[in-house]
Design a protein around this motif. Structure first.
Motif, mmCIF file in Angstrom:
data_model
loop_
_atom_site.group_PDB
_atom_site.id
_atom_site.type_symbol
_atom_site.label_atom_id
_atom_site.label_comp_id
_atom_site.label_asym_id
_atom_site.label_seq_id
_atom_site.Cartn_x
_atom_site.Cartn_y
_atom_site.Cartn_z
ATOM 1 N N UNK A 192 89.886 -31.377 17.567
ATOM 2 C CA UNK A 192 89.832 -29.932 17.787
ATOM 3 C C UNK A 192 90.433 -29.152 16.628
ATOM 4 N N UNK A 193 91.221 -29.835 15.769
ATOM 5 C CA UNK A 193 91.867 -29.130 14.662
ATOM 6 C C UNK A 193 91.105 -29.286 13.350
ATOM 7 N N UNK A 194 89.855 -29.750 13.402
ATOM 8 C CA UNK A 194 89.063 -29.880 12.174
ATOM 9 C C UNK A 194 88.874 -28.511 11.538
ATOM 10 N N UNK A 195 88.873 -28.420 10.214
ATOM 11 C CA UNK A 195 88.599 -27.137 9.554
ATOM 12 C C UNK A 195 87.283 -26.550 10.050
ATOM 13 N N UNK A 207 78.019 -28.907 6.733
ATOM 14 C CA UNK A 207 79.472 -28.777 6.857
ATOM 15 C C UNK A 207 80.019 -29.796 7.849
ATOM 16 N N UNK A 208 79.289 -30.026 8.947
ATOM 17 C CA UNK A 208 79.713 -31.039 9.911
ATOM 18 C C UNK A 208 79.733 -32.420 9.269
ATOM 19 N N UNK A 209 78.776 -32.681 8.383
ATOM 20 C CA UNK A 209 78.763 -33.957 7.682
ATOM 21 C C UNK A 209 79.978 -34.157 6.806
ATOM 22 N N UNK A 210 80.600 -33.061 6.387
ATOM 23 C CA UNK A 210 81.829 -33.128 5.600
ATOM 24 C C UNK A 210 83.069 -33.264 6.473
ATOM 25 N N UNK A 211 82.900 -33.152 7.788
ATOM 26 C CA UNK A 211 84.035 -33.246 8.692
ATOM 27 C C UNK A 211 84.500 -31.924 9.240
ATOM 28 N N UNK A 212 83.741 -30.841 9.014
ATOM 29 C CA UNK A 212 84.123 -29.541 9.533
ATOM 30 C C UNK A 212 83.474 -29.283 10.890
ATOM 31 N N UNK A 213 83.989 -28.285 11.585
ATOM 32 C CA UNK A 213 83.352 -27.766 12.796
ATOM 33 C C UNK A 213 82.783 -26.404 12.441
ATOM 34 N N UNK A 224 84.500 -13.877 18.038
ATOM 35 C CA UNK A 224 83.977 -15.113 17.449
ATOM 36 C C UNK A 224 85.046 -15.824 16.634
ATOM 37 N N UNK A 225 85.842 -15.067 15.874
ATOM 38 C CA UNK A 225 86.928 -15.681 15.105
ATOM 39 C C UNK A 225 87.889 -16.400 16.036
ATOM 40 N N UNK A 226 88.263 -15.745 17.115
ATOM 41 C CA UNK A 226 89.191 -16.364 18.055
ATOM 42 C C UNK A 226 88.574 -17.581 18.731
ATOM 43 N N UNK A 227 87.256 -17.565 18.899
ATOM 44 C CA UNK A 227 86.582 -18.683 19.561
ATOM 45 C C UNK A 227 86.548 -19.936 18.703
ATOM 46 N N UNK A 228 86.769 -19.816 17.386
ATOM 47 C CA UNK A 228 86.804 -21.024 16.563
ATOM 48 C C UNK A 228 87.946 -21.939 16.974
ATOM 49 N N UNK A 229 89.029 -21.350 17.512
ATOM 50 C CA UNK A 229 90.126 -22.144 18.035
ATOM 51 C C UNK A 229 91.007 -22.787 16.985
ATOM 52 N N UNK A 230 90.887 -22.366 15.716
ATOM 53 C CA UNK A 230 91.714 -22.964 14.670
ATOM 54 C C UNK A 230 92.622 -21.905 14.069
ATOM 55 N N UNK A 253 80.987 -26.090 -1.637
ATOM 56 C CA UNK A 253 81.964 -26.351 -2.684
ATOM 57 C C UNK A 253 83.294 -25.650 -2.376
ATOM 58 N N UNK A 254 83.213 -24.435 -1.863
ATOM 59 C CA UNK A 254 84.421 -23.716 -1.466
ATOM 60 C C UNK A 254 85.142 -24.467 -0.351
ATOM 61 N N UNK A 255 84.379 -25.018 0.595
ATOM 62 C CA UNK A 255 84.986 -25.785 1.681
ATOM 63 C C UNK A 255 85.718 -27.007 1.149
#
Length: 553
Positions: free
Chosen positions: A273-276, A302-308, A342-348, A517-519
């Motif tokens: 749940x704490x993935x970038x 982005x998910x392939x890089x490990x992000x949510x 939406x920002x708050x819904x990211x949960x990070x 690249x920024x990610x």
């Protein structure tokens, strides 16, 4: 069952087809809208050689879904290319009771030629992605384009089901339509307003409500009267991609915030749940997939890089709420609240969040970062830099938005006024220009960028040639120099080609690559720890041409 068009026609008509679905459901019908494989939110790549077969199998799969739920009688509605695809599949659909071919593509070769000409005159030729044949909002492989060229509207789609063809007035004398009208059980009728609906001159789409009412009433009159109980099979989770290491990219439908925004979350199966996180923001009236499906494809990479990743529909767009024919106002109190939700819904936490958007979506990304925090924002083709008096309807936005390459120059509204504005921009002292910007009377990049700096948010701008000219005219480079004196400056990346609404395939690829690249730059160690075997930026999809960073950290 509604078969949508392809490319930008799919995006522009999304609200109108949803409105049609609402009209039909109000009359007692179960209505299914869907995305073909390789389009919208569905799985697969848009440039697959099997694309046309995938589109047909998508229709067949959608029919099976209705059958499994208990539907005994089926009506097909196809718009533009969706009409040609629906007609080609119709003979195999059992229980087919009526068909509506709405502004149908009658000849694949003519359709592709027209779409290619429209693409080139609107955004120019692709410089790098020359292996595909791009139309506005979609890229076909060479093999798919060849298959498309031989497609033609069949004259026999059903032995008994009535067929309604709705065409533009200027095409009613077309010999192909005359031949269709001569077929048993076929009707050909003229409807107005198709160009404004399917291929609008701007991002403002006029929905033909009279045509929608006509379709709904015709289907109601031509379907059997008995009622059936339907048992829908709802699924909120789907595997949309398989990675080489055996990991799966999973998407989940979600309802966001008190206003029940429609959202889709993308992540590796089993990701913490704490993935970038990556949050994408839409522009104008577009729904969550973005121009050319960029946000769908970016979320999965982005998910392939490990992000949510999270993409969502603001109120008045996509699948949030009830569809209307009204253009959703942007930069409004309502849209700002949707951004915050939406920002708050990211949960990070803020230090694990990146946001991105195009035009008004770029402004929303900056607004969300200032209100709730973020590690970085990537603002693509942003044109508004003020925080005050920014709510705007379509008429104001049309005046400000850069024209597409190849389009006629916009007429000046009063030559004296234009000359005064030009003189002010050139000769007005910067400190006065800055005051006007703080009052919301001018667009001064420093206003928005300095607020991001105060909130410790890294800023990246990706600007098409037209948008970079706008940035310079608003004294953007002066703003960068002033911010550099404070030991902080954003990265400004002018692109060598491309358009403001991000239609051209080359600039889409460049923007997506830059974002990833920024990610990696901001979350590299966290991505490596995600278990995804995170890829380096050099292994990501590339547009093939370099970018010149005029202003860099």
């Amino acid at each position: 069952m509604i078969c949508p068009p392809l490319g930008k026609e799919h995006i522009d008509t999304y609200g109108g087809l949803k409105l049609l679905a609402q009209e039909l459901s109000a009359a007692g019908f179960v209505v299914l809208r869907f995305d073909y494989l390789g389009t919208g939110d569905s799985a697969r790549d848009q440039g697959a050689d099997s694309a046309l077969d995938d589109y047909r199998s998508s229709i067949e799969q959608a029919v099976r879904y209705l059958r499994d739920g208990g539907a005994a009688d089926i009506a097909l509605v196809g718009l533009r290319m969706g009409a040609l695809l629906a007609a080609s599949v119709a003979p195999a659909v059992s229980g087919l009771r009526s068909i509506v071919l709405w502004d149908p593509v009658l000849d694949g070769r003519r359709y592709l030629r027209q779409q290619r000409v429209l693409y080139k005159t609107t955004v120019g030729d692709d410089v790098v992605d020359v292996e595909s044949e791009a139309i506005i909002g979609l890229a076909f492989s060479k093999a798919t384009a060849d298959q498309l060229r031989v497609m033609k509207m069949p004259t026999a789609v059903s032995d008994s089901a009535p067929v309604l063809v709705l065409s533009r007035p200027e095409l009613m004398d077309d010999e192909r339509l005359t031949n269709l009208a001569a077929q048993p059980n076929w009707q050909v009728r003229s409807v107005d307003g198709q160009a404004e609906f399917v291929e609008p001159a701007s991002f403002v789409v006029d929905i033909p409500q009279e045509t929608i009412a006509l379709i709904a009433s015709w289907i109601d009159a031509n379907m059997p009267r008995p009622m059936y109980r339907f048992h829908p099979q709802f699924r909120s989770r789907a595997v949309v991609a398989e990675l080489s290491g055996g990991r799966q990219v999973v998407e989940v439908i979600d309802e966001i915030g008190p206003n029940r925004l429609f959202g889709i979350r993308t992540a590796l199966a089993g990701a913490g749940a704490d993935a970038p996180a990556l949050l994408t923001h839409t522009t104008a009236a577009q729904h969550r997939i973005g121009p050319g499906r960029i946000w769908t494809e970016t979320a999965r990479e982005a998910a392939g890089l490990g992000m949510a990743a999270l993409r969502f529909d603001r109120r008045g767009t996509g699948d949030t709420g009830v569809a209307t024919a009204e253009f959703p106002r942007i930069y409004s109190a309502e849209s700002k609240q949707d951004v915050v939700d939406a920002v708050e819904a990211t949960g990070v936490s803020a230090d694990r969040l990146i946001m991105v958007g195009v035009c008004s979506g770029a402004w929303n990304a900056a607004y969300g970062a200032v209100q709730r925090g973020a590690k970085a924002v990537v603002m693509v083709n942003i044109i508004l830099y003020s925080w005050r008096k920014v709510e705007a309807g379509p008429e104001r936005l049309l005046e400000m938005t850069p024209r597409n390459p190849g389009a006629a120059p916009k007429p000046e509204v009063g030559s004296a006024r234009a000359l005064v504005k030009k003189a002010l921009k050139r000769w007005l002292p910067y400190w006065v220009w800055l005051i006007l910007g703080r009052l919301g009377l001018t667009q001064v990049p420093e206003i928005l960028l300095k607020e991001l700096r105060r909130n410790n948010v890294k800023a990246e701008l990706v600007l098409s040639p037209e948008d970079f000219v706008w940035f310079e005219r608003q004294r953007g480079e002066r703003a960068i120099a002033r911010l550099a004196d404070e030991s902080w400056s954003p990265v400004v990346t002018p692109t060598p080609t491309g358009d403001h609404p991000l239609i051209q395939r080359d600039i889409q690829n460049l923007a997506r690559r830059h974002l990833l690249e920024v990610a990696v730059k901001n979350f590299g160690p966290l991505l490596d720890n995600s278990g995804s075997g995170g890829r380096s930026a050099s292994s990501m999809p590339t547009s093939g041409f370099g970018t010149q960073q005029r202003c860099a950290n």
